[in-house]
Motif scaffolding. Structure first.
Motif, PDB file in Angstrom:
ATOM      1  N   GLN A  64       0.811  -1.213   0.000  1.00  0.00           N
ATOM      2  CA  GLN A  64       0.000   0.000   0.000  1.00  0.00           C
ATOM      3  C   GLN A  64       0.851   1.272   0.000  1.00  0.00           C
ATOM      4  N   THR A  65       2.129   1.142  -0.333  1.00  0.00           N
ATOM      5  CA  THR A  65       3.028   2.299  -0.388  1.00  0.00           C
ATOM      6  C   THR A  65       3.543   2.479  -1.807  1.00  0.00           C
ATOM      7  N   GLU A  85       8.202   6.776   3.734  1.00  0.00           N
ATOM      8  CA  GLU A  85       6.868   6.520   3.173  1.00  0.00           C
ATOM      9  C   GLU A  85       6.236   5.295   3.835  1.00  0.00           C
ATOM     10  N   THR A 125       4.879   6.254   7.186  1.00  0.00           N
ATOM     11  CA  THR A 125       3.605   6.967   7.036  1.00  0.00           C
ATOM     12  C   THR A 125       2.462   5.993   6.803  1.00  0.00           C
ATOM     13  N   THR A 126       2.700   4.982   5.977  1.00  0.00           N
ATOM     14  CA  THR A 126       1.663   3.975   5.709  1.00  0.00           C
ATOM     15  C   THR A 126       1.339   3.194   6.979  1.00  0.00           C
ATOM     16  N   GLY A 130       1.427   4.300  10.031  1.00  0.00           N
ATOM     17  CA  GLY A 130       0.570   5.155  10.842  1.00  0.00           C
ATOM     18  C   GLY A 130      -0.853   5.200  10.316  1.00  0.00           C
ATOM     19  N   ARG A 131      -0.973   5.252   8.986  1.00  0.00           N
ATOM     20  CA  ARG A 131      -2.307   5.304   8.392  1.00  0.00           C
ATOM     21  C   ARG A 131      -3.082   4.017   8.673  1.00  0.00           C
ATOM     22  N   LEU A 132      -2.410   2.871   8.533  1.00  0.00           N
ATOM     23  CA  LEU A 132      -3.077   1.597   8.797  1.00  0.00           C
ATOM     24  C   LEU A 132      -3.413   1.447  10.282  1.00  0.00           C
ATOM     25  N   ARG A 133      -2.527   1.955  11.136  1.00  0.00           N
ATOM     26  CA  ARG A 133      -2.792   1.848  12.570  1.00  0.00           C
ATOM     27  C   ARG A 133      -3.993   2.688  12.978  1.00  0.00           C
ATOM     28  N   ASP A 134      -4.086   3.897  12.399  1.00  0.00           N
ATOM     29  CA  ASP A 134      -5.153   4.807  12.800  1.00  0.00           C
ATOM     30  C   ASP A 134      -6.482   4.487  12.139  1.00  0.00           C
ATOM     31  N   GLY A 135      -6.406   4.000  10.886  1.00  0.00           N
ATOM     32  CA  GLY A 135      -7.664   3.828  10.173  1.00  0.00           C
ATOM     33  C   GLY A 135      -8.021   2.408   9.826  1.00  0.00           C
ATOM     34  N   ARG A 152       6.951  -0.446  12.916  1.00  0.00           N
ATOM     35  CA  ARG A 152       7.217   0.981  12.770  1.00  0.00           C
ATOM     36  C   ARG A 152       8.507   1.381  13.485  1.00  0.00           C
TER      37      ARG A 152
END
Length: 598
Positions: free
Chosen positions: A271-272, A286, A289-290, A292-297, A314
């Motif tokens: 997904q990057t 990058e 960042t991915t 963090g995005r997967l962890r949060d959403g 991470r």
């Protein structure tokens, strides 16, 4: 029998005392031989068809001076009574020299054009003459009369400047060489001599240089006959969709991923977005960042295992990113200092996709590692050596056979006592030194602390060049891994001057005391020993920096000391964040060599 054996001019002594098939002793004519000289003794030995004449060859390993007419009691009396020796009847002219010889082998054939050594099976006879062979006879003895093999000139015998000492090139590049000496003993002189000879035959060379000791090869490349010398600074890029290089960096510099973490990591990679040729540090940023995005959403927030997995991946990525950023900063700073001196650096090609840019006949590739912490240097060395060896092991003929030079080897292949968990290059070098000879991947290990080296790796070196060593641990360790180093040889290691040493192993027929040629024309004129005494004497504070510091003190006054009440309450100031290369703790950069916990 040859003329020089008959000649009394060549006779330097007579065998005395007990003689064995390993050693013998002879009375030496004054000023006729020195420690390390090659000597010859004719004798008769038994054979299948009766006795035949042979020459026993040996090396002088010890010389003692004896005067039986001047006892220790007499010397004590002279010292105590302040008596002049000339006022006594004691003799000072009846002393003699007693030399010990270590036998190297025997030759049946008296013809010096073809001297082939055989084991000695019968001792020499007391009263036999001992002779000093001519230079030509010793040269033939050292080479076995085989002039077809490629030789690398090293220098001359310490005791015979008219006798050249050369190494068999094929044994060096395939069977590995260790150069060991204390600081100032001449390691760089010896390595420079061997490498210069290899460049003369266009042999590919890769040098891992942690301190810039070999930058002079670039500066003096014209003296090397136009050899292509490349200065590479470490850089890692990612091509295609393969994430293997990032996993490799995590394993070597961070924390090896577990199976669930690998699965999550592959999801992050998928997904990057990746731009081909993107630097590894940018790509890792990058990936973070991915994460963090997967962890949060994405994923179930109540799934503790998933949260631990995400955070572990991470943290590992962030640790590697910090290391690479520090590496890039050091690259820019060091190259900025060296560029005005005429040094031109190139980004290190990918050893997996472009190995032929690193290994090429007629090229010296110097990988400049100065300024990097221990873990980063070890990881880079591991990645480069591993991929280049893989190309040779696959027998694809992508790259030619080559020699890798590892300076400061005790930092890349430390022994068990030194701690090995934060040295990824250890396993890589151990594999190459064990299997490399089958695929034309040779190693030259250089170190001033042999006792700190991995014993298994050092014992796999088939040739040794040992110069001045004083530390008892180092001398004992060298004796333990060198099968043919005698006790007398070990005892003289501390007496060597710069550039003098013992060479032994498969590169020579038997151990020799050698005086290594000094290639003065290859000494750097741009880089040398800094005069820190003069720098300290001439130092003065930067007025601009002093002014800035005073302004900062006015705007942000220093914090007052903690009150007794605060101390009693046990309150502490928050600790600073630990960074990869900020400050030192215990001799290492804060965070350097510390792997993130899952």
């Amino acid at each position: 029998m040859t003329d020089w054996i008959k000649s009394n001019e060549r006779r330097i002594g007579t065998v005395v005392g007990d003689a064995s098939t390993d050693t013998y002793t002879f009375i030496l004519k004054s000023f006729s031989a020195k420690l390390g000289d090659i000597v010859a003794t004719p004798t008769d030995v038994p054979g299948h068809a009766g006795t035949y004449g042979a020459i026993i060859w040996g090396r002088v390993v010890g010389i003692n001076r004896v005067n039986p007419f001047f006892p220790a009691e007499a010397a004590q009396e002279l010292s105590e009574q302040d008596i002049n020796l000339l006022d006594t009847v004691l003799s000072t002219t009846r002393d003699y020299l007693q030399a010990e010889v270590l036998i190297l082998g025997a030759t049946k054939n008296m013809d010096v054009t073809n001297l082939r050594l055989s084991p000695v099976t019968y001792p020499v006879k007391p009263s036999a003459g001992v002779f000093s062979p001519p230079a030509e006879a010793i040269r033939v003895l050292l080479t076995g009369g085989d002039n077809n093999q490629v030789k690398l000139r090293l220098g001359t015998l310490i005791g015979r400047k008219d006798v050249d000492v050369s190494l068999q090139a094929n044994k060096i590049v395939s069977r590995h060489l260790a150069i060991l000496a204390m600081t100032g003993g001449g390691k760089t002189v010896a390595a420079r001599r061997v490498l210069r000879e290899l460049t003369a035959i266009n042999y590919p060379i890769v040098i891992l240089d942690p301190h810039g000791d070999y930058l002079a090869f670039f500066e003096k490349r014209r003296e090397l006959g136009g050899v292509d010398v490349k200065l590479f600074y470490p850089a890692i890029r990612v091509y295609g969709s393969d994430s293997g290089v990032i996993e490799e960096l995590i394993a070597k510099m961070g924390h090896r991923l577990t199976d669930p973490q690998k699965d999550f990591f592959q999801t992050v990679v998928a997904q990057t977005n990746l731009e081909p040729g993107m630097t590894a540090e940018r790509y890792i940023a990058e990936l973070i960042t991915t994460c963090g995005r997967l962890r949060d959403g994405g994923g179930n927030g109540g799934d503790r295992l998933n949260a631990l997995t995400v955070n572990a991946v991470r943290r590992s990525l962030d640790f590697v990113r910090r290391a690479l950023n520090s590496m890039q900063t050091n690259n820019e700073r060091l190259m900025a200092q060296l560029k005005p001196k005429g040094y031109a650096f190139t980004e290190l090609p990918d050893p997996q996709t472009s190995p032929d840019e690193i290994v090429r006949p007629g090229r010296i590739s110097i990988i400049y590692l100065a300024g990097f912490d221990h873990l980063t240097q070890s990881a880079i060395a591991s990645i480069v050596i591993e991929h280049l060896f893989a190309h040779r092991a696959k027998l694809t003929d992508r790259i030619a056979p080559f020699l890798t030079v590892i300076e400061e080897a005790h930092n890349f292949v430390p022994g068990r006592r030194e701690g090995t968990e934060d040295t990824p290059s250890l396993a890589t070098v151990r594999k190459v030194i064990t299997e490399g000879r089958k695929f034309g991947t040779g190693l030259m290990l250089i170190s001033q602390r042999p006792a700190r080296l991995d014993e298994t790796i050092l014992s796999q070196c088939n040739s040794f060049l040992v110069l001045r060593l004083v530390n008892p641990k180092d001398k004992n360790f060298v004796r333990s891994v060198m099968e043919n180093l005698s006790e007398s040889d070990a005892n003289i290691l501390q007496t060597f001057g710069p550039g003098q040493g013992i060479v032994s192993g498969q590169a020579v027929r038997f151990p020799l005391l050698v005086d290594i040629d000094f290639d003065e024309d290859l000494v750097s004129e741009a880089i040398g020993d800094e005069d820190f005494v003069k720098k300290a004497k001439d130092w003065s504070p930067d007025p601009v920096r002093e002014e800035i510091a005073s302004i900062v003190d006015e705007v942000i006054p220093p914090e007052p000391p903690a009150s007794p009440a605060t101390k009693r309450a046990g309150k502490r100031a928050p600790l600073p964040d630990v960074t990869f290369n900020a400050g030192t703790r215990g001799g290492k950069p804060n965070g350097a060599g510390k792997r993130p916990r899952a």
